[in-house]
Every structure is written in structure tokens, then in C-alpha cells.
Design an enzyme around this catalytic site. Structure first.
Site, PDB file in Angstrom:
ATOM      1  N   MET A   1      42.352  40.536  27.400  1.00  0.00           N
ATOM      2  CA  MET A   1      43.549  40.848  28.182  1.00  0.00           C
ATOM      3  C   MET A   1      44.769  40.646  27.290  1.00  0.00           C
ATOM      4  SD  MET A   1      44.470  39.436  31.958  1.00  0.00           S
ATOM      5  CE  MET A   1      45.725  40.241  32.933  1.00  0.00           C
TER       6      MET A   1
ATOM      7  N   CYS B   1      41.877  50.804  30.316  1.00  0.00           N
ATOM      8  CA  CYS B   1      43.292  50.461  30.428  1.00  0.00           C
ATOM      9  C   CYS B   1      44.089  51.640  31.003  1.00  0.00           C
ATOM     10  CB  CYS B   1      43.857  50.068  29.070  1.00  0.00           C
ATOM     11  SG  CYS B   1      45.603  49.589  29.148  1.00  0.00           S
TER      12      CYS B   1
ATOM     13  N   ASP C   1      38.021  43.504  42.844  1.00  0.00           N
ATOM     14  CA  ASP C   1      38.111  42.829  44.141  1.00  0.00           C
ATOM     15  C   ASP C   1      37.196  41.616  44.250  1.00  0.00           C
ATOM     16  OD1 ASP C   1      39.964  44.723  44.816  1.00  0.00           O
ATOM     17  OD2 ASP C   1      38.691  45.825  46.216  1.00  0.00           O
TER      18      ASP C   1
END
Length: 255
Positions: A1, A85, A186
Site C-alpha cells: 500500500m 490500482c 468488504d
């Protein structure tokens, strides 16, 4: 990240326990090939972080192959290609933008696979938009090209991080390829990770970007307890700082 998973953060995560594979910030293949100082800093790691993979992005097959070769020479255990991305500046030269050009993607995957002997993995999105869902053909293409694991974030590039992750896409990919499938999207608490596994039977579950440190640790510990009781052999993986757990990493054919 980008901007987060530097060597200090990775060692912190590793010391929490339960993380089988640490991943670098994603690095431009152009920067690596040009020996850019910032790119070189992104690729710094310590032995404590092993097993470790370097994630790269780009759109030029030869540059990506050269970058992958350099990553192997630096001693990384795996190399990962970012195809997920959604950032505008990235999709112009790679990331999820490559999901719109499968012939080019096939060249890239083949070139990288031929360039290195270490395991090669990818992370994808469902596709560019709802009208361009390509997770299944990309997964099959990746397997045919010798990619050894695939992470699937079942949102489109147009969605970004909005709306809901379509877990049925992960389920379909898992049912149609033989390489390990990493489910993402999620997963904010241990019950979410369990539900993702129950629906998709994916090999690894990756918590979402918005999960805080305490929740990440709770998710990892929850799956470690489940594994110790014989419920599952695979543990839960951290978001973008790690991809595969110990058991899944051992499944990869390290040469």
C-alpha cells in the site's frame, strides 16, 4: 500500500504474528529499471520480513520483465504485479488499466514469467466497469501463463472503493482455476472473513483497507484459533501488507 507498507510498518505487522507473507509498497517498473532512488528505497527490506514479495506496476512488457529480474536478484521471495490500482495516474501506465487490454496483459504475464524463477502472483479487480467484467478470463489467462496465485478485489475500477464487493466473482474465479485465490473486499471483522470463506471457498481472505489495527489483529487471531481447532488450514491475511499465509505460501513451487 503506497505510503504505508514501508519496512518499519512491515516489521511491526510481522511481529503481530499470523502473517505469512509481507509485501512492499507497489513500485514502478520504470523507476526500478532507471535505478530511481525512491524506487530503491521502496525495495529495502530486512531478513526479519521474510518471506517477502515486491509488488510492481507498469505497462511495458520488457520493462516489467527487467524489473522482475532485478527484484529476484535483490533476493525477494516472490514478485507480484498490481492490476488493481484505480488511481488515475496509475491506470495510464498500468494498474487496473491493463484489464482493458488482455492481449497486452498476456504479453506482460508471459514476459515476467519467463524472466524469473521465483513465484509470480497478481492482484486484479473485477474489471474496468460493470460492462467490462473480466476477472474470469484474466484468471484463466494468468493460470495459463504460469502465474501462481491471484488476488481478486471484486469491485470495478469505476467503483473505486464505493458500493459493495461482489463476492460471487471471487467464487466464480475460485471454481474455475487451480491456483490459490485470495479474496478481498468488504472484510472488516472476523465474521466477514468467515462469510467470505463460506461463500467463495477462497484460499486466503484479505481484510479491507479501512480496517484498523485492533480489528486486523482480531481477524488474524480469530483465524489462527480456528486453524488450531481444525476448522481451516488457512489463516487470514493482512491487507496489502501481506498476501499469503504460511500454508498457502508453502503451496507455491519455489524453484
Amino acid at each position: 500500500m503506497a505510503g504505508i507498507t514501508d519496512t518499519v510498518f512491515r516489521r511491526f505487522i510481522k511481529r503481530m504474528g499470523g502473517c505469512g507473507l509481507i509485501m512492499t509498497e507497489f513500485v514502478s517498473s520504470e523507476g526500478i529499471a532507471r535505478h530511481n532512488l525512491r524506487s530503491q528505497r521502496y525495495l529495502y527490506y530486512t531478513e526479519e520480513e521474510r518471506p517477502i514479495t515486491a509488488q510492481i506496476f507498469g505497462a511495458d512488457p520488457d520493462r516489467l520483465a527487467d524489473a522482475a529480474r532485478m527484484i529476484e536478484d535483490l533476493g525477494f521471495d516472490l514478485v507480484d504485479l498490481n492490476l488493481g490500482c484505480p488511481a488515475k495516474k496509475v491506470v495510464k501506465c498500468g494498474g487496473s488499466g491493463l484489464l482493458r487490454d488482455l492481449p497486452l496483459l498476456e504479453k506482460i504475464l508471459s514476459k515476467i514469467r519467463q524472466a524469473v524463477t521465483i513465484p509470480f502472483t497478481i492482484k486484479i479487480r473485477a474489471g474496468w466497469s460493470d460492462e467490462e467484467i473480466v476477472a474470469m478470463p484474466v484468471a484463466r489467462l494468468a493460470e495459463a501463463c504460469g502465474v501462481e496465485a491471484i488476488a481478486v478485489h471484486p469491485r470495478t475500477r469505476v467503483q473505486g472503493y464505493s458500493g459493495h464487493a461482489r463476492w460471487e466473482i471471487i467464487e466464480a474465479v475460485k471454481a474455475n482455476v487451480h491456483i490459490p485465490v485470495i479474496g478481498n473486499g468488504d472484510v472488516f471483522a472476523p465474521p466477514d472473513a468467515q462469510a467470505l470463506y463460506d461463500q467463495t471457498r477462497c484460499d486466503v481472505r484479505r481484510p479491507g483497507n479501512l480496517v484498523n489495527q485492533d480489528e486486523r489483529h482480531s481477524i488474524i487471531c480469530s483465524f489462527k484459533r480456528g486453524a488450531s481447532r481444525g476448522h481451516h488450514s488457512n489463516e487470514c491475511a493482512l491487507h496489502d501488507g501481506c498476501s499469503l499465509t504460511h500454508g498457502d505460501f508453502n503451496r507455491l513451487p519455489i524453484r
